[in-house]
Write an enzyme that holds these catalytic residues in place. Sequence first.
Site, mmCIF file in Angstrom:
data_model
loop_
_atom_site.group_PDB
_atom_site.id
_atom_site.type_symbol
_atom_site.label_atom_id
_atom_site.label_comp_id
_atom_site.label_asym_id
_atom_site.label_seq_id
_atom_site.Cartn_x
_atom_site.Cartn_y
_atom_site.Cartn_z
ATOM 1 C CG ASP A 90 -1.904 -1.112 1.290
ATOM 2 O OD1 ASP A 90 -1.726 -2.111 0.573
ATOM 3 O OD2 ASP A 90 -2.865 -0.998 2.074
ATOM 4 C CE LYS A 153 -4.829 1.965 3.233
ATOM 5 N NZ LYS A 153 -3.646 1.241 3.764
ATOM 6 C CE LYS A 183 -6.531 -1.333 3.371
ATOM 7 N NZ LYS A 183 -5.156 -1.842 3.580
#
Length: 230
Positions: A90, A153, A183
């Site tokens: 991430d 995300k 996300k």
Amino acid sequence: MAISRAELAQYVDHTLLKPEATPSDVDELAAEAGELGVFSICVSPSMLPVHTPEGVAVATVCGFPSGKHHSSIKAAEAALSIEQGADEVDMVIDIAAAIEGRFAQVEEDIAAVRAAVPEGKILKVIIESAALSDESIVGACRAAKAAGADFVKTSTGFHPAGGASVEAVRLMRETVGDELGVKASGGVRTADAALAMIEAGASRLGLSGTRAVLDGLDGVETADAGDGGY
């Protein structure tokens, strides 16, 4: 929405990114992940490698939490994390570049990390949505898609602007369509909030209080869209 506890658990990256986290804390996180049946754990790169129960993936972060790292450093960090057993990375973009509309630079940054994260491994792109305008959210998501990311995300969970919101998740999903995952992370602390994020288009949830969210699912049938975010 109707969802079982086991189904909700499979949306979850069970997360521990506190600077004071110790190896024993991470071991406890991994054991709890197996008990709860989550999709993955997410830990700081310095905590790798980490053993997880069968079926639990390992995610880590890159350029975290500010995103103000040279792209070459982010790429090197991502490559080392993959070498040390991470299944997913991430990364944080340069938030200022997105705010100022420098989306070509955002795309180049993401592409550098994508080149270091091989096929079969997942790259998620943290855009820090609470700090961005709707226009910047769209631009950052388009840059992530163009650079070959697998997910966008919402948040690191460390930015003072806040975490995930239902509105941001919905806009991110509308922008990337069905081709990328979305996300929701940061401030999702209840079953209602988790379900609201999923209804808005989230395909993964970053949770640090996973057990409380799953325990709160009992008796919840629909989610209140006003519960998202910090």
